[in-house]
Design a protein around this motif. Structure first.
Motif, PDB file in Angstrom:
ATOM      1  N   ILE A   1       0.859  -1.194   0.000  1.00 48.04           N
ATOM      2  CA  ILE A   1       0.000   0.000   0.000  1.00 48.04           C
ATOM      3  C   ILE A   1       0.892   1.240   0.000  1.00 48.04           C
ATOM      4  N   VAL A   2       0.547   2.225  -0.834  1.00 50.84           N
ATOM      5  CA  VAL A   2       1.169   3.543  -0.663  1.00 50.84           C
ATOM      6  C   VAL A   2       0.051   4.450  -0.153  1.00 50.84           C
ATOM      7  N   THR A   3       0.385   5.280   0.868  1.00 49.24           N
ATOM      8  CA  THR A   3      -0.689   5.955   1.597  1.00 49.24           C
ATOM      9  C   THR A   3      -1.184   7.243   0.942  1.00 49.24           C
ATOM     10  N   GLY A   4      -0.644   7.580  -0.226  1.00 47.47           N
ATOM     11  CA  GLY A   4      -1.145   8.769  -0.921  1.00 47.47           C
ATOM     12  C   GLY A   4      -0.368   9.044  -2.190  1.00 47.47           C
ATOM     13  N   THR A   5      -0.660  10.183  -2.799  1.00 50.13           N
ATOM     14  CA  THR A   5      -0.035  10.561  -4.073  1.00 50.13           C
ATOM     15  C   THR A   5       1.463  10.813  -3.886  1.00 50.13           C
ATOM     16  N   ILE A   6       2.235  10.442  -4.895  1.00 55.93           N
ATOM     17  CA  ILE A   6       3.693  10.453  -4.725  1.00 55.93           C
ATOM     18  C   ILE A   6       4.398  11.623  -5.414  1.00 55.93           C
ATOM     19  N   GLY A   7       5.599  11.901  -4.920  1.00 54.82           N
ATOM     20  CA  GLY A   7       6.541  12.790  -5.616  1.00 54.82           C
ATOM     21  C   GLY A   7       6.462  14.260  -5.270  1.00 54.82           C
TER      22      GLY A   7
ATOM     23  N   TYR B   1       1.942  -1.811 -10.094  1.00 59.97           N
ATOM     24  CA  TYR B   1       1.163  -1.506 -11.286  1.00 59.97           C
ATOM     25  C   TYR B   1       1.113  -0.009 -11.525  1.00 59.97           C
ATOM     26  N   GLU B   2       1.622   0.397 -12.673  1.00 59.13           N
ATOM     27  CA  GLU B   2       1.695   1.820 -13.001  1.00 59.13           C
ATOM     28  C   GLU B   2       0.351   2.513 -12.800  1.00 59.13           C
TER      29      GLU B   2
ATOM     30  N   PRO C   1      -0.863   6.401  -7.254  1.00 59.79           N
ATOM     31  CA  PRO C   1      -1.528   7.709  -7.247  1.00 59.79           C
ATOM     32  C   PRO C   1      -0.527   8.854  -7.451  1.00 59.79           C
ATOM     33  N   ILE C   2      -0.762   9.646  -8.484  1.00 61.78           N
ATOM     34  CA  ILE C   2       0.086  10.820  -8.777  1.00 61.78           C
ATOM     35  C   ILE C   2      -0.834  11.977  -9.156  1.00 61.78           C
ATOM     36  N   LYS C   3      -0.595  13.122  -8.563  1.00 61.81           N
ATOM     37  CA  LYS C   3      -1.404  14.302  -8.902  1.00 61.81           C
ATOM     38  C   LYS C   3      -1.046  14.789 -10.294  1.00 61.81           C
TER      39      LYS C   3
ATOM     40  N   ASP D   1      -5.921   9.197  -0.196  1.00 63.01           N
ATOM     41  CA  ASP D   1      -5.588   8.779  -1.567  1.00 63.01           C
ATOM     42  C   ASP D   1      -4.794   7.466  -1.606  1.00 63.01           C
ATOM     43  N   ALA D   2      -4.831   6.736  -0.499  1.00 61.45           N
ATOM     44  CA  ALA D   2      -4.064   5.478  -0.423  1.00 61.45           C
ATOM     45  C   ALA D   2      -4.542   4.478  -1.476  1.00 61.45           C
ATOM     46  N   GLU D   3      -3.622   3.656  -1.934  1.00 60.57           N
ATOM     47  CA  GLU D   3      -3.944   2.616  -2.914  1.00 60.57           C
ATOM     48  C   GLU D   3      -3.101   1.377  -2.650  1.00 60.57           C
TER      49      GLU D   3
END
Lengths: 298, 298
Positions: free
Chosen positions: A131-137, A205-206, A210-212, A259-261
């Motif tokens: 799990i990533v907990t939100g949008t990255i970068g 999976y690309e 989540p990316i803004k 925004d976690a996924e």
């Protein structure tokens, strides 16, 4: 050099961690070096499965550094510590000559208490969901854009935040195996490291990452892959396969987890390697960050 | 700014302390920045009555800093930690651009465990004797002489050392009320602070204060009062009146305590002030260090 892959050294029931902050500029959209130092160390402790308790705050200040700026930095540090119910209990201040550094460097060390089981890379196993907990970068790109003085037509701010709520949810879930905050090196760099260290394969999976939209835009302008851009308010969580959906729902209830996924999983194949499954089904190696990392983003 | 008068924040049974080191030059007779950082933090913990257990070591390095120098600094840090049976358990390294600092800054934070009662300034009372564990002023004068490139015809070296043995003797004596390491501000500065903080009077005898002949000489050349010159391997100990002689004898058995002396006592008179009784019987106020302290001696 001394940094271990796991951020906090777990000492029986104590977790202990340290980081120095040399970020440039010291004020950036969404935060400053004081907020960053406190939230960064809190997140390191949370990532080890600890309840953050005590911080040290040590300043190296350039002679002539404006008192007003210092006040702002300290006020941010205090605010973040209070929000996270963490006490700043010890500190130190050194002054060096003008021109000997950029305004201010900050070091924080932190002590947390491990109440249940600690998270550990050795607990990762094939089948685990990631799990990533939100949008990255956001942090890395925001700092770089600010430094370059880009007049950006966006609201991009650093994601710098203490993830107290998400950390608590993870600790209480009893299904988290391992957690990391993908700071330097970004999500990609951290996953490449974990694949090597655990000696399992990782697939992400690309389309799930989540990316803004504004991050994509600025990343393109600056020629930076958001996958390798630093985050300062995100966790990557390795979780027991059949508990992942339940945990994801809980994380989404937190303001910093909405925004976690679930972005991928641990596999038996290609041990030591992390692969990105692209939108069209291709596979791309997610390697360690190529070349020199951007200096002074934290 | 954040530094409290007592060096370690005592957290129930834990002591936690931090210091940043920006000493210039980083190599000096008797030590280097790595040795200084580790021994300094160990001494802070010992001074609070704790058994030092764990250290963090965080480096900010200038780009282009010679690897050989880095190795020496780290080797010294490791050696001192080993000698003191302390583990360096976590760390961090940041690199900043060339010209942004002088070679290297080091931060250490330390955790110790308080097994018995902790020492506290609030335990000081009139009648207490004051022990200094050895000759004063060496570190500050050595660093300053080195920095000025003085070709000195002496063997003066910094007293930089971890006082593990002396700390143990103090803990086990059950008669120590308070302990400090007289670093910045020297013996005089620390005693002036303690007089203010405890609101008792302090009297010390000039003839009892151990000072090496070469320190007197260099102090004269440089125009520095050794009373205000930094020490990095000494403690000032406040001890129960009728136990002071016995404790002194024990301290003298340690290699870092052989020059220890009882130099004065706590009195009811002149609360908040420390007085020096001169050789000829005059009384001189030992004030807080006058003006700006020498920068970058630790």
């Amino acid at each position: 050099m001394l940094r271990k892959l796991e951020d906090s050294a777990v000492l029986e029931k104590l977790a202990f961690t340290t980081d120095s902050y040399v970020i440039k500029p010291i004020f950036f959209p969404g935060g400053n070096i004081g907020k960053l130092a406190v939230t960064g160390t809190i997140n390191d402790l949370l990532a080890s499965g600890a309840v953050p308790k005590y911080l040290s705050l040590s300043l190296i200040i350039e002679e002539g550094f404006e008192f007003e700026k210092l006040e702002k930095v300290l006020e941010s540090a205090r605010t973040e510590a209070n929000l996270a119910s963490v006490e700043i209990v010890t500190g130190d201040t050194k002054v060096v000559g003008h021109g000997e550094l950029d305004e201010i460097f900050v070091n924080t060390a932190g002590i947390g208490i491990i109440e249940g089981e600690s998270f550990s890379i050795s607990k990762i196993k094939p089948g685990d969901k990631i799990i990533v907990t939100g949008t990255i970068g956001e942090h890395g790109l925001c700092v770089l854009a600010t430094r370059k003085g880009l007049e950006l037509d966006t609201n991009l701010v650093s994601d710098c935040a203490a993830l107290t709520g998400v950390g608590k949810i993870a600790r209480e879930s009893n299904c988290v195996h391992y957690m990391r905050d993908p700071t330097r090196g970004g999500l990609g760099g951290i996953l490449a490291e974990i694949a090597i260290e655990s000696n399992f394969g990782i697939e992400i999976y690309e389309e799930k990452i989540p990316i803004k939209e504004e991050v994509r835009g600025i990343a393109e302008i600056l020629g930076i892959d958001p996958l390798y851009s630093a985050n300062e308010g995100k966790f990557v969580i390795f979780v027991e396969n059949n508990k992942a959906e339940t945990l994801l729902e809980k994380i989404k209830t937190d303001r910093y987890g909405k925004d976690a996924e679930i972005i991928g999983e641990v596999v038996h194949d290609h041990p030591g390697k992390c692969l990105l499954i692209t939108r069209i089904g291709g596979k791309r190696l997610v390697d360690l960050p190529p070349g020199e990392l951007l200096p002074r983003i934290c």
